[in-house]
Motif scaffolding. Structure first.
Motif, PDB file in Angstrom:
ATOM      1  N   ILE A   1      -2.120   6.427   5.220  1.00 44.19           N
ATOM      2  CA  ILE A   1      -2.660   5.075   5.416  1.00 44.19           C
ATOM      3  C   ILE A   1      -2.970   4.836   6.888  1.00 44.19           C
ATOM      4  O   ILE A   1      -3.994   4.236   7.241  1.00 44.19           O
ATOM      5  CB  ILE A   1      -1.668   4.026   4.887  1.00 44.19           C
TER       6      ILE A   1
ATOM      7  N   GLN B   1      -4.996  -1.077  -6.499  1.00 41.85           N
ATOM      8  CA  GLN B   1      -3.797  -1.895  -6.346  1.00 41.85           C
ATOM      9  C   GLN B   1      -2.873  -1.772  -7.569  1.00 41.85           C
ATOM     10  O   GLN B   1      -2.467  -2.759  -8.178  1.00 41.85           O
ATOM     11  CB  GLN B   1      -4.165  -3.362  -6.104  1.00 41.85           C
TER      12      GLN B   1
ATOM     13  N   ILE C   1      -4.300   2.813  -4.189  1.00 38.79           N
ATOM     14  CA  ILE C   1      -4.381   1.727  -3.204  1.00 38.79           C
ATOM     15  C   ILE C   1      -5.599   0.865  -3.479  1.00 38.79           C
ATOM     16  O   ILE C   1      -5.531  -0.374  -3.445  1.00 38.79           O
ATOM     17  CB  ILE C   1      -4.419   2.290  -1.771  1.00 38.79           C
TER      18      ILE C   1
ATOM     19  N   TRP D   1       2.359   1.779  -3.481  1.00 33.91           N
ATOM     20  CA  TRP D   1       1.403   2.345  -4.443  1.00 33.91           C
ATOM     21  C   TRP D   1       1.212   3.837  -4.190  1.00 33.91           C
ATOM     22  O   TRP D   1       1.228   4.636  -5.132  1.00 33.91           O
ATOM     23  CB  TRP D   1       0.068   1.616  -4.355  1.00 33.91           C
ATOM     24  N   ALA D   2       1.018   4.204  -2.913  1.00 34.56           N
ATOM     25  CA  ALA D   2       0.808   5.615  -2.591  1.00 34.56           C
ATOM     26  C   ALA D   2       2.064   6.441  -2.869  1.00 34.56           C
ATOM     27  O   ALA D   2       1.981   7.578  -3.347  1.00 34.56           O
ATOM     28  CB  ALA D   2       0.391   5.757  -1.127  1.00 34.56           C
TER      29      ALA D   2
ATOM     30  N   GLN E   1       0.818  -1.206   0.000  1.00 33.51           N
ATOM     31  CA  GLN E   1       0.000   0.000   0.000  1.00 33.51           C
ATOM     32  C   GLN E   1       0.856   1.261   0.000  1.00 33.51           C
ATOM     33  O   GLN E   1       0.568   2.229  -0.718  1.00 33.51           O
ATOM     34  CB  GLN E   1      -0.943  -0.009   1.206  1.00 33.51           C
TER      35      GLN E   1
END
Length: 343
Positions: free
Chosen positions: A220, A320, A317, A204-205, A201
């Motif tokens: 997150i 994905q 996120i 991705w961010a 996560q």
């Protein structure tokens, strides 16, 4: 899950909490008590509810305000014992108290008001679930870092005008806090690397231009688990970046403003990245230029960039996948065409 038959209002404080228990369908019968805010007090509350409640924890809906972290341990205890638990925004209970023309306020009355609010709004309240240990630990780390950054900035501001021994003291504090922030940065990176789901996560961010690893981890950490947020608009609301607009007849038509009824830490975490994204993120840069051409102020543009940046973080996120500059506005879940004016 069986519907609750009793409501438990809890007014939480650092050292103690007051409770007010009432049947759901009647406000005439009540039980009141006060307990210490520690594990011993939690067990005493559980025994007290066994004596005065409906006999089954699952039939009790406990409500407490989501203020600071004084209620976290109690909420976890009640959830483990199978009570239904809701954390409510204190603004909602405050407005409810105002609607009841409450003039005297103390802990006992607050617990009673929370119980009555929960009874009247029970269908609008979601049931609380504790964070996973990994999510909880990440939140602890990022919040500790943010607290140290706040202290460092405070001492740095005082350093600008200090002289003599005061200046030496402030300079020492700034340097020490800077070292501690770096240590927490490293701890956050190591922790994220150890948890595969968090590692994915955050990666991705982090792929969104303007967002770094620490910002990604903080966003997150401040959000609930992403699978529990069906739309980007809800993530925006959880950070208090959603809009409030007042319209009434022909005389009242105010510009939309930020609600600020969400995570202040989340908003702070997005501020500096939004400034960076206005320079290096093609989607947000285009947004900023478009708003600038319309004559919007700098603050307006930055807030709009924060909202857009959070939507992009949510999008990568949720889907994905890494950031793609070819995304269109229509591909953003929960996108909104409404404009805003910063409050």
């Amino acid at each position: 899950m069986q519907p609750a038959t009793h409501i438990l209002g809890i007014d939480i404080a650092k050292d103690k909490f007051d409770v007010n228990l009432r049947p759901l369908e009647s406000s005439d019968t009540r039980w009141e008590a006060s307990f210490s805010n520690n594990p011993k007090g939690f067990q005493a509350l559980h025994r007290w509810l066994g004596q005065n409640g409906p006999g089954s924890p699952s039939l009790v809906h406990a409500c407490l305000e989501s203020t600071s972290r004084y209620g976290d341990a109690l909420a976890e205890f009640l959830h483990q014992k199978a009570y239904q638990v809701s954390l409510v925004n204190p603004r909602r209970t405050r407005h409810y108290a105002d609607s009841q023309l409450t003039r005297t306020v103390n802990d006992t009355i607050d617990a009673r008001l929370i119980a009555d609010f929960c009874a009247s709004q029970r269908y609008t309240l979601s049931l609380w679930e504790p964070l996973s240990p990994e999510h909880h630990q990440l939140r602890d780390l990022t919040r500790a870092r943010q607290a140290l950054v706040d202290d460092r900035e405070r001492f740095a501001n005082m350093l600008e005008t200090a002289t003599g021994l005061a200046r030496k003291t402030f300079l020492k504090q700034v340097r020490q806090l800077a070292r501690q922030v770096k240590e927490l940065d490293q701890a956050i990176k190591q922790f994220v690397h150890l948890v595969p789901q968090l590692q994915e996560q955050v990666a991705w961010a982090d792929s969104v231009p303007g967002v770094g690893l620490i910002t990604a981890a903080t966003v997150i950490a401040e959000l609930p688990p992403i699978q529990k947020i069906p739309q980007a608009a809800q993530a925006v609301a959880l950070f208090g970046l959603d809009l409030i607009k007042k319209t009434s007849g022909s005389s009242v038509d105010t510009p939309a403003r930020l609600s600020r009824m969400g995570s202040r830490r989340g908003r702070r975490a997005l501020y500096m990245p939004a400034l960076t994204a206005l320079r290096c993120n093609p989607i947000i840069r285009e947004l900023g230029q478009r708003l600038q051409n319309k004559g919007r102020t700098g603050k307006y543009i930055v807030v709009a960039a924060m909202r857009k940046l959070l939507r992009l973080i949510y999008g990568v996120i949720k889907q994905q996948r890494f950031f793609d500059p070819q995304w269109t506005a229509q591909s953003q879940s929960g996108s909104s065409t409404q404009t805003l004016v910063p409050a």
